[in-house]
Write a protein that holds these residues in place. Structure first.
Motif, PDB file in Angstrom:
ATOM      1  N   GLU A  47      -3.913 -26.724  22.080  1.00 54.06           N
ATOM      2  CA  GLU A  47      -3.604 -26.375  23.475  1.00 54.06           C
ATOM      3  C   GLU A  47      -3.098 -27.586  24.241  1.00 54.06           C
ATOM      4  O   GLU A  47      -2.213 -27.472  25.090  1.00 54.06           O
ATOM      5  N   ARG A  48      -3.672 -28.736  23.968  1.00 62.50           N
ATOM      6  CA  ARG A  48      -3.305 -29.949  24.708  1.00 62.50           C
ATOM      7  C   ARG A  48      -1.875 -30.407  24.411  1.00 62.50           C
ATOM      8  O   ARG A  48      -1.314 -31.185  25.171  1.00 62.50           O
ATOM      9  N   LYS A  49      -1.292 -29.910  23.343  1.00 63.38           N
ATOM     10  CA  LYS A  49       0.103 -30.255  23.056  1.00 63.38           C
ATOM     11  C   LYS A  49       1.020 -29.759  24.162  1.00 63.38           C
ATOM     12  O   LYS A  49       2.093 -30.315  24.374  1.00 63.38           O
ATOM     13  N   LYS A  50       0.593 -28.727  24.878  1.00 67.29           N
ATOM     14  CA  LYS A  50       1.401 -28.139  25.953  1.00 67.29           C
ATOM     15  C   LYS A  50       1.018 -28.694  27.321  1.00 67.29           C
ATOM     16  O   LYS A  50       1.648 -28.360  28.317  1.00 67.29           O
ATOM     17  N   ALA A  51      -0.012 -29.507  27.387  1.00 67.00           N
ATOM     18  CA  ALA A  51      -0.522 -30.004  28.664  1.00 67.00           C
ATOM     19  C   ALA A  51       0.325 -31.150  29.197  1.00 67.00           C
ATOM     20  O   ALA A  51       1.078 -31.796  28.461  1.00 67.00           O
ATOM     21  N   ASP A  52       0.157 -31.408  30.463  1.00 71.02           N
ATOM     22  CA  ASP A  52       0.837 -32.508  31.139  1.00 71.02           C
ATOM     23  C   ASP A  52       0.126 -33.818  30.771  1.00 71.02           C
ATOM     24  O   ASP A  52      -1.087 -33.941  30.981  1.00 71.02           O
ATOM     25  N   PRO A  53       0.854 -34.789  30.246  1.00 67.54           N
ATOM     26  CA  PRO A  53       0.235 -36.068  29.877  1.00 67.54           C
ATOM     27  C   PRO A  53      -0.432 -36.785  31.049  1.00 67.54           C
ATOM     28  O   PRO A  53      -1.288 -37.628  30.846  1.00 67.54           O
ATOM     29  N   ARG A  54      -0.074 -36.427  32.264  1.00 68.86           N
ATOM     30  CA  ARG A  54      -0.700 -37.053  33.431  1.00 68.86           C
ATOM     31  C   ARG A  54      -2.083 -36.470  33.715  1.00 68.86           C
ATOM     32  O   ARG A  54      -2.849 -37.061  34.463  1.00 68.86           O
ATOM     33  N   SER A  55      -2.368 -35.313  33.102  1.00 71.32           N
ATOM     34  CA  SER A  55      -3.647 -34.671  33.393  1.00 71.32           C
ATOM     35  C   SER A  55      -4.534 -34.488  32.162  1.00 71.32           C
ATOM     36  O   SER A  55      -5.618 -33.932  32.263  1.00 71.32           O
ATOM     37  N   SER A  56      -4.064 -34.939  30.988  1.00 72.46           N
ATOM     38  CA  SER A  56      -4.826 -34.753  29.750  1.00 72.46           C
ATOM     39  C   SER A  56      -4.705 -35.998  28.881  1.00 72.46           C
ATOM     40  O   SER A  56      -3.592 -36.421  28.534  1.00 72.46           O
ATOM     41  N   TYR A  57      -5.851 -36.549  28.529  1.00 75.59           N
ATOM     42  CA  TYR A  57      -5.878 -37.718  27.658  1.00 75.59           C
ATOM     43  C   TYR A  57      -5.199 -37.415  26.319  1.00 75.59           C
ATOM     44  O   TYR A  57      -4.398 -38.210  25.820  1.00 75.59           O
ATOM     45  N   VAL A  58      -5.520 -36.260  25.735  1.00 77.87           N
ATOM     46  CA  VAL A  58      -4.948 -35.905  24.434  1.00 77.87           C
ATOM     47  C   VAL A  58      -3.438 -35.693  24.560  1.00 77.87           C
ATOM     48  O   VAL A  58      -2.675 -36.153  23.702  1.00 77.87           O
ATOM     49  N   ALA A  59      -3.001 -35.038  25.615  1.00 74.58           N
ATOM     50  CA  ALA A  59      -1.563 -34.849  25.828  1.00 74.58           C
ATOM     51  C   ALA A  59      -0.866 -36.206  25.962  1.00 74.58           C
ATOM     52  O   ALA A  59       0.254 -36.391  25.466  1.00 74.58           O
ATOM     53  N   LYS A  60      -1.540 -37.154  26.600  1.00 74.40           N
ATOM     54  CA  LYS A  60      -0.981 -38.502  26.729  1.00 74.40           C
ATOM     55  C   LYS A  60      -0.853 -39.160  25.355  1.00 74.40           C
ATOM     56  O   LYS A  60       0.154 -39.823  25.075  1.00 74.40           O
ATOM     57  N   LEU A  61      -1.861 -38.970  24.496  1.00 71.06           N
ATOM     58  CA  LEU A  61      -1.761 -39.504  23.135  1.00 71.06           C
ATOM     59  C   LEU A  61      -0.578 -38.883  22.401  1.00 71.06           C
ATOM     60  O   LEU A  61       0.214 -39.591  21.772  1.00 71.06           O
ATOM     61  N   TYR A  62      -0.468 -37.554  22.462  1.00 70.83           N
ATOM     62  CA  TYR A  62       0.652 -36.881  21.803  1.00 70.83           C
ATOM     63  C   TYR A  62       1.980 -37.401  22.351  1.00 70.83           C
ATOM     64  O   TYR A  62       2.927 -37.634  21.601  1.00 70.83           O
ATOM     65  N   ASP A  63       2.041 -37.579  23.661  1.00 66.78           N
ATOM     66  CA  ASP A  63       3.272 -38.050  24.300  1.00 66.78           C
ATOM     67  C   ASP A  63       3.633 -39.456  23.825  1.00 66.78           C
ATOM     68  O   ASP A  63       4.803 -39.804  23.717  1.00 66.78           O
ATOM     69  N   GLY A  64       2.615 -40.254  23.505  1.00 64.97           N
ATOM     70  CA  GLY A  64       2.858 -41.607  23.012  1.00 64.97           C
ATOM     71  C   GLY A  64       3.357 -41.648  21.575  1.00 64.97           C
ATOM     72  O   GLY A  64       3.818 -42.676  21.098  1.00 64.97           O
ATOM     73  N   GLY A  65       3.245 -40.514  20.886  1.00 67.93           N
ATOM     74  CA  GLY A  65       3.759 -40.417  19.527  1.00 67.93           C
ATOM     75  C   GLY A  65       2.807 -40.977  18.482  1.00 67.93           C
ATOM     76  O   GLY A  65       1.680 -41.380  18.770  1.00 67.93           O
ATOM     77  N   LEU A  66       3.299 -41.000  17.280  1.00 67.12           N
ATOM     78  CA  LEU A  66       2.505 -41.403  16.130  1.00 67.12           C
ATOM     79  C   LEU A  66       1.906 -42.790  16.294  1.00 67.12           C
ATOM     80  O   LEU A  66       0.734 -43.006  16.004  1.00 67.12           O
ATOM     81  N   GLU A  67       2.680 -43.744  16.769  1.00 69.79           N
ATOM     82  CA  GLU A  67       2.181 -45.119  16.877  1.00 69.79           C
ATOM     83  C   GLU A  67       1.007 -45.224  17.845  1.00 69.79           C
ATOM     84  O   GLU A  67       0.048 -45.957  17.582  1.00 69.79           O
ATOM     85  N   ALA A  68       1.043 -44.489  18.940  1.00 69.21           N
ATOM     86  CA  ALA A  68      -0.069 -44.508  19.901  1.00 69.21           C
ATOM     87  C   ALA A  68      -1.328 -43.918  19.274  1.00 69.21           C
ATOM     88  O   ALA A  68      -2.430 -44.449  19.453  1.00 69.21           O
ATOM     89  N   ILE A  69      -1.155 -42.850  18.529  1.00 71.61           N
ATOM     90  CA  ILE A  69      -2.300 -42.198  17.881  1.00 71.61           C
ATOM     91  C   ILE A  69      -2.861 -43.091  16.786  1.00 71.61           C
ATOM     92  O   ILE A  69      -4.083 -43.268  16.671  1.00 71.61           O
ATOM     93  N   LEU A  70      -1.997 -43.688  15.988  1.00 71.82           N
ATOM     94  CA  LEU A  70      -2.457 -44.599  14.933  1.00 71.82           C
ATOM     95  C   LEU A  70      -3.203 -45.790  15.515  1.00 71.82           C
ATOM     96  O   LEU A  70      -4.210 -46.244  14.949  1.00 71.82           O
ATOM     97  N   ALA A  71      -2.738 -46.293  16.646  1.00 69.52           N
ATOM     98  CA  ALA A  71      -3.413 -47.420  17.288  1.00 69.52           C
ATOM     99  C   ALA A  71      -4.831 -47.029  17.696  1.00 69.52           C
ATOM    100  O   ALA A  71      -5.772 -47.820  17.536  1.00 69.52           O
ATOM    101  N   LYS A  72      -4.996 -45.811  18.209  1.00 66.75           N
ATOM    102  CA  LYS A  72      -6.332 -45.357  18.602  1.00 66.75           C
ATOM    103  C   LYS A  72      -7.226 -45.160  17.379  1.00 66.75           C
ATOM    104  O   LYS A  72      -8.408 -45.517  17.412  1.00 66.75           O
ATOM    105  N   VAL A  73      -6.690 -44.611  16.298  1.00 64.92           N
ATOM    106  CA  VAL A  73      -7.487 -44.433  15.083  1.00 64.92           C
ATOM    107  C   VAL A  73      -7.941 -45.796  14.570  1.00 64.92           C
ATOM    108  O   VAL A  73      -9.117 -45.974  14.229  1.00 64.92           O
ATOM    109  N   ALA A  74      -7.047 -46.761  14.549  1.00 66.14           N
ATOM    110  CA  ALA A  74      -7.401 -48.103  14.086  1.00 66.14           C
ATOM    111  C   ALA A  74      -8.448 -48.742  15.004  1.00 66.14           C
ATOM    112  O   ALA A  74      -9.420 -49.352  14.532  1.00 66.14           O
TER     113      ALA A  74
END
Length: 112
Positions: free
Chosen positions: A17-44
């Motif tokens: 669901e968060r894939k459709k959310a506004d990145p300004r209002s959802s932490y997960v949407a912000k991660l998705y908006d940042g792309g793979l590198e942002a998500i990988l950085a958080k996992v690391a």
């Protein structure tokens, strides 16, 4: 406590669901908006925090950090079009198979 598979399924649904959310209002949407590198950085980052919590010997802190690590790993899976069911199926496949045997099989050429 809820069934662990139910918890994972509910969380996976929220992540989708968060894939459709506004990145300004959802932490997960912000991660998705940042792309793979942002998500990988958080996992690391979360993996490092998990290791540090284990070194501290504080079980409550360790559980907290593992939850963060699992959460961000689920975000990664979702971003890649996968869900926790794929990981659960792989873990189930490994039951009854020695870890050493499973590792050896990974290095064998695939026969057709």
């Amino acid at each position: 406590m809820a069934n662990p598979e139910d918890v994972l399924a509910r969380l996976a649904a929220v992540l989708e669901e968060r894939k459709k959310a506004d990145p300004r209002s959802s932490y997960v949407a912000k991660l998705y908006d940042g792309g793979l590198e942002a998500i990988l950085a958080k996992v690391a980052e979360e993996a490092g925090e998990t290791a540090e919590a284990a070194r501290e010997g504080d079980s409550a802190h360790l559980v907290y950090e593992v939850a963060d690590l699992w959460f961000h790993t689920l975000v990664l899976l979702s971003q890649q079009g996968l869900g926790p069911d794929a990981v659960l199926a792989e873990l189930d496949r490994r039951f009854g198979l020695s870890g050493l045997e499973e590792k050896r099989r990974r290095n064998e050429p695939v026969s057709e």
